[in-house]
Design an enzyme around this catalytic site. Sequence first.
Site, PDB file in Angstrom:
ATOM      1  N   LYS A   1     -30.057   7.776 -38.365  1.00  0.00           N
ATOM      2  CA  LYS A   1     -31.177   6.892 -38.051  1.00  0.00           C
ATOM      3  C   LYS A   1     -31.608   6.109 -39.295  1.00  0.00           C
ATOM      4  CE  LYS A   1     -35.386   5.873 -36.135  1.00  0.00           C
ATOM      5  NZ  LYS A   1     -36.230   5.807 -37.277  1.00  0.00           N
TER       6      LYS A   1
ATOM      7  N   HIS B   1     -35.374  15.672 -35.582  1.00  0.00           N
ATOM      8  CA  HIS B   1     -35.429  16.685 -36.643  1.00  0.00           C
ATOM      9  C   HIS B   1     -34.805  17.998 -36.163  1.00  0.00           C
ATOM     10  CE1 HIS B   1     -39.195  14.262 -37.665  1.00  0.00           C
ATOM     11  NE2 HIS B   1     -38.468  14.131 -38.757  1.00  0.00           N
TER      12      HIS B   1
HETATM   13  P1  AMP Z   1     -38.357  11.915 -41.597  1.00  0.00           P
HETATM   14  O1  AMP Z   1     -39.231  13.083 -41.269  1.00  0.00           O
HETATM   15  O2  AMP Z   1     -38.611  10.707 -40.756  1.00  0.00           O
HETATM   16  O3  AMP Z   1     -38.321  11.625 -43.087  1.00  0.00           O
HETATM   17  O4  AMP Z   1     -36.869  12.340 -41.213  1.00  0.00           O
HETATM   18  C1  AMP Z   1     -36.278  13.500 -41.734  1.00  0.00           C
HETATM   19  C2  AMP Z   1     -34.813  13.488 -41.386  1.00  0.00           C
HETATM   20  O5  AMP Z   1     -34.648  13.448 -39.979  1.00  0.00           O
HETATM   21  C3  AMP Z   1     -34.075  12.276 -41.959  1.00  0.00           C
HETATM   22  O6  AMP Z   1     -32.797  12.686 -42.415  1.00  0.00           O
HETATM   23  C4  AMP Z   1     -33.961  11.372 -40.759  1.00  0.00           C
HETATM   24  O7  AMP Z   1     -32.850  10.486 -40.807  1.00  0.00           O
HETATM   25  C5  AMP Z   1     -33.787  12.379 -39.639  1.00  0.00           C
HETATM   26  N1  AMP Z   1     -34.170  11.784 -38.364  1.00  0.00           N
HETATM   27  C6  AMP Z   1     -35.330  11.146 -38.067  1.00  0.00           C
HETATM   28  N2  AMP Z   1     -35.301  10.677 -36.805  1.00  0.00           N
HETATM   29  C7  AMP Z   1     -34.097  11.008 -36.299  1.00  0.00           C
HETATM   30  C8  AMP Z   1     -33.434  10.789 -35.048  1.00  0.00           C
HETATM   31  N3  AMP Z   1     -34.029  10.144 -34.046  1.00  0.00           N
HETATM   32  N4  AMP Z   1     -32.190  11.277 -34.887  1.00  0.00           N
HETATM   33  C9  AMP Z   1     -31.573  11.942 -35.893  1.00  0.00           C
HETATM   34  N5  AMP Z   1     -32.123  12.168 -37.078  1.00  0.00           N
HETATM   35  C10 AMP Z   1     -33.363  11.714 -37.291  1.00  0.00           C
END
Ligand code: AMP
Length: 274
Positions: A147, A35
């Site tokens: 991801k 994030h």
């Molecule tokens: P989430 O909180 O899991 O819904 O993720 C929020 C954003 O962060 C989304 O666009 C995900 O694709 C991105 N994200 C989550 N994990 C990663 C990671 N390891 N590397 C890059 N982006 C990520």
Amino acid sequence: MKIFTKTKNLIEYISQFRNKQIGFVPTMGALHNGHISLIKRSVQENDITIVSIFVNPTQFLENEDFDKYPKKIEADKKVCNFAGVDILFIPSKEEIYFKDELSIVAPKTKGFILEGYHRPGHFNGVLQVVLKLLNITKANKAYFGKKDAQQLYLVKKMVNELFLPTDIIECEIIRDENGLALSSRNDYLTSSEKERATKISRSLKNAAKLISNGEKSSKKIKEKIKNELQDIKIEYVEIVDRDFNIQNEIAIGDSIILIAAFVGITRLIDNIWI
Ligand code: AMP
């Protein structure tokens, strides 16, 4: 850093930034370096960065982990402040959803294969909330991680097909020192499960190596990955092109290898762009 919990107040506050470049990073919180990489990029590329933390109920299926999804709101506030976020939006469900509201349906094919097949309706919920958040924030640029490759693809498709004015910025996958893709759900893993989970990214890396040595057959690559992951419960291993069409022959610059698997009771996804 300003924190808002009410949509109306946020919209009113943002109206003063009409001439500024606004970057937006939607998240479900329990923030990690994945994030943070999105947030830092937004801070670098925009005048104002907005981050949202909202565990969106409509993208979870009945039997999924909505109720136990990790929450670290105080730590998240510090992380955002430190990373240079200008506005943090932490709405309740009632601030986002209405009674008997109209809804977005993900595309019939691309929204219901792979993640969409195993989590039917998931992308309806994702697109519904992303559309709302893009409209609330009026972001010029919104940052999404590779991801969640299918999510990224579908968000771009929605923005294109609904003629939304936001640029969707694709961000690289951030991994830990052992290669495990960072995820809020990694918090569920025991240390031995975490070690086992690293096999997923290792198998993707090995596949990429085989491909760079000339292997083109998706079938062979998928078999190789399944062999390497025998002690992990694979939900799917698939190879698609950048438009999420299933690919029988790998094309460098146009393929994505995707894995969804359970390590213990934790469902993990990972992928590699070839
Ligand atoms: P989430 O909180 O899991 O819904 O993720 C929020 C954003 O962060 C989304 O666009 C995900 O694709 C991105 N994200 C989550 N994990 C990663 C990671 N390891 N590397 C890059 N982006 C990520």
